[in-house]
Design a protein around this motif. Structure first.
Motif, mmCIF file in Angstrom:
data_model
loop_
_atom_site.group_PDB
_atom_site.id
_atom_site.type_symbol
_atom_site.label_atom_id
_atom_site.label_comp_id
_atom_site.label_asym_id
_atom_site.label_seq_id
_atom_site.Cartn_x
_atom_site.Cartn_y
_atom_site.Cartn_z
ATOM 1 N N GLY A 34 0.812 -1.210 0.000
ATOM 2 C CA GLY A 34 0.000 0.000 0.000
ATOM 3 C C GLY A 34 0.847 1.262 0.000
ATOM 4 O O GLY A 34 0.516 2.248 -0.666
ATOM 5 N N GLU A 35 1.955 1.250 0.726
ATOM 6 C CA GLU A 35 2.854 2.410 0.760
ATOM 7 C C GLU A 35 3.484 2.662 -0.612
ATOM 8 O O GLU A 35 3.633 3.804 -1.022
ATOM 9 N N HIS A 36 3.850 1.603 -1.303
ATOM 10 C CA HIS A 36 4.387 1.773 -2.658
ATOM 11 C C HIS A 36 3.349 2.452 -3.553
ATOM 12 O O HIS A 36 3.681 3.359 -4.322
ATOM 13 N N LEU A 37 2.105 2.031 -3.452
ATOM 14 C CA LEU A 37 1.045 2.636 -4.255
ATOM 15 C C LEU A 37 0.857 4.101 -3.889
ATOM 16 O O LEU A 37 0.691 4.947 -4.777
ATOM 17 N N ARG A 38 0.898 4.411 -2.605
ATOM 18 C CA ARG A 38 0.768 5.812 -2.170
ATOM 19 C C ARG A 38 1.895 6.681 -2.708
ATOM 20 O O ARG A 38 1.727 7.875 -2.889
ATOM 21 N N GLN A 39 3.043 6.076 -2.962
ATOM 22 C CA GLN A 39 4.185 6.809 -3.504
ATOM 23 C C GLN A 39 4.209 6.744 -5.037
ATOM 24 O O GLN A 39 5.262 6.945 -5.647
ATOM 25 N N ASN A 40 3.043 6.478 -5.621
ATOM 26 C CA ASN A 40 2.858 6.463 -7.080
ATOM 27 C C ASN A 40 3.715 5.424 -7.796
ATOM 28 O O ASN A 40 4.218 5.662 -8.887
ATOM 29 N N ARG A 41 3.871 4.267 -7.192
ATOM 30 C CA ARG A 41 4.588 3.158 -7.818
ATOM 31 C C ARG A 41 3.586 2.059 -8.152
ATOM 32 O O ARG A 41 2.745 1.718 -7.324
ATOM 33 N N ALA A 42 3.692 1.507 -9.346
ATOM 34 C CA ALA A 42 2.879 0.349 -9.710
ATOM 35 C C ALA A 42 3.461 -0.873 -9.006
ATOM 36 O O ALA A 42 4.672 -0.960 -8.784
ATOM 37 N N VAL A 43 2.586 -1.819 -8.652
ATOM 38 C CA VAL A 43 3.037 -3.018 -7.937
ATOM 39 C C VAL A 43 2.435 -4.261 -8.577
ATOM 40 O O VAL A 43 1.218 -4.336 -8.776
ATOM 41 N N ILE A 44 3.290 -5.223 -8.896
ATOM 42 C CA ILE A 44 2.841 -6.549 -9.319
ATOM 43 C C ILE A 44 2.915 -7.430 -8.083
ATOM 44 O O ILE A 44 3.985 -7.562 -7.470
ATOM 45 N N VAL A 45 1.782 -8.021 -7.707
ATOM 46 C CA VAL A 45 1.693 -8.805 -6.479
ATOM 47 C C VAL A 45 1.420 -10.263 -6.841
ATOM 48 O O VAL A 45 0.360 -10.598 -7.353
ATOM 49 N N ASN A 46 2.398 -11.122 -6.565
ATOM 50 C CA ASN A 46 2.268 -12.557 -6.804
ATOM 51 C C ASN A 46 1.928 -13.216 -5.473
ATOM 52 O O ASN A 46 2.752 -13.249 -4.564
ATOM 53 N N MET A 47 0.726 -13.745 -5.370
ATOM 54 C CA MET A 47 0.239 -14.305 -4.097
ATOM 55 C C MET A 47 0.270 -15.826 -4.066
ATOM 56 O O MET A 47 -0.415 -16.436 -3.254
ATOM 57 N N GLN A 48 1.069 -16.459 -4.908
ATOM 58 C CA GLN A 48 1.076 -17.914 -4.976
ATOM 59 C C GLN A 48 1.581 -18.577 -3.702
ATOM 60 O O GLN A 48 1.274 -19.723 -3.438
ATOM 61 N N ARG A 49 2.326 -17.859 -2.888
ATOM 62 C CA ARG A 49 2.857 -18.432 -1.648
ATOM 63 C C ARG A 49 1.969 -18.161 -0.440
ATOM 64 O O ARG A 49 2.311 -18.531 0.680
ATOM 65 N N MET A 50 0.825 -17.518 -0.674
ATOM 66 C CA MET A 50 -0.089 -17.196 0.423
ATOM 67 C C MET A 50 -1.216 -18.226 0.486
ATOM 68 O O MET A 50 -1.586 -18.820 -0.519
ATOM 69 N N SER A 51 -1.781 -18.366 1.670
ATOM 70 C CA SER A 51 -2.953 -19.222 1.808
ATOM 71 C C SER A 51 -4.135 -18.561 1.105
ATOM 72 O O SER A 51 -4.127 -17.355 0.841
ATOM 73 N N LYS A 52 -5.133 -19.344 0.818
ATOM 74 C CA LYS A 52 -6.320 -18.827 0.130
ATOM 75 C C LYS A 52 -6.984 -17.713 0.941
ATOM 76 O O LYS A 52 -7.371 -16.685 0.394
ATOM 77 N N ASP A 53 -7.105 -17.906 2.251
ATOM 78 C CA ASP A 53 -7.735 -16.897 3.105
ATOM 79 C C ASP A 53 -6.919 -15.607 3.154
ATOM 80 O O ASP A 53 -7.476 -14.511 3.069
ATOM 81 N N GLN A 54 -5.608 -15.729 3.266
ATOM 82 C CA GLN A 54 -4.778 -14.527 3.307
ATOM 83 C C GLN A 54 -4.755 -13.833 1.950
ATOM 84 O O GLN A 54 -4.677 -12.608 1.880
ATOM 85 N N SER A 55 -4.843 -14.607 0.861
ATOM 86 C CA SER A 55 -4.936 -14.006 -0.477
ATOM 87 C C SER A 55 -6.189 -13.151 -0.586
ATOM 88 O O SER A 55 -6.151 -12.040 -1.124
ATOM 89 N N ARG A 56 -7.288 -13.655 -0.076
ATOM 90 C CA ARG A 56 -8.544 -12.889 -0.114
ATOM 91 C C ARG A 56 -8.420 -11.610 0.694
ATOM 92 O O ARG A 56 -8.891 -10.553 0.278
ATOM 93 N N GLN A 57 -7.809 -11.699 1.870
ATOM 94 C CA GLN A 57 -7.590 -10.501 2.688
ATOM 95 C C GLN A 57 -6.741 -9.490 1.932
ATOM 96 O O GLN A 57 -7.013 -8.286 1.952
ATOM 97 N N MET A 58 -5.693 -9.975 1.275
ATOM 98 C CA MET A 58 -4.800 -9.105 0.521
ATOM 99 C C MET A 58 -5.558 -8.414 -0.602
ATOM 100 O O MET A 58 -5.424 -7.202 -0.804
ATOM 101 N N ILE A 59 -6.372 -9.163 -1.323
ATOM 102 C CA ILE A 59 -7.158 -8.589 -2.419
ATOM 103 C C ILE A 59 -8.104 -7.520 -1.886
ATOM 104 O O ILE A 59 -8.220 -6.433 -2.461
#
Length: 108
Positions: A34-59
């Motif tokens: 979120g801080e990267h986005l606030r600083q006007n940086r695009a972010v590619i987020v690969n969530m393959q190492r996260m659990s399904k529940d934590q992926s949903r929270q992240m989204i």
């Protein structure tokens, strides 16, 4: 004597845009993204190492951040998102070759 508001073009500093690659393992890493986005940086987020529940929270979290910043969020693969602030314009699309059953069983 009155000062001029005109700034010569050669005095402006060019800054390069950044794209951040992120592969979080837990939801606690969402604030850094979120801080990267606030600083006007695009972010590619690969969530393959996260659990399904934590992926949903992240989204959910990143959707809120992107909404607040008037940016854009899009899926670029089964477990990967592209989040961009409002200073970045997205063009084109990536087709989804996965069926609905694949997404329900393997993805989010």
């Amino acid at each position: 004597m009155r000062q001029s508001n005109i700034v010569p073009l050669h005095a402006t500093k060019k800054t390069k845009s950044q794209v951040i690659l992120s592969e979080p393992r837990v939801f606690n890493e969402a604030q850094e993204i979120g801080e990267h986005l606030r600083q006007n940086r695009a972010v590619i987020v690969n969530m393959q190492r996260m659990s399904k529940d934590q992926s949903r929270q992240m989204i959910n979290f990143l959707s809120g951040v992107v909404f607040a910043l008037d940016g854009t969020i899009t899926t670029i693969s089964q477990n990967t998102l592209l989040c961009v602030p409002n200073n970045v314009e997205l063009a084109g699309s990536i087709s989804n070759l996965l069926g609905e059953d694949d997404i329900n069983h393997k993805g989010w």
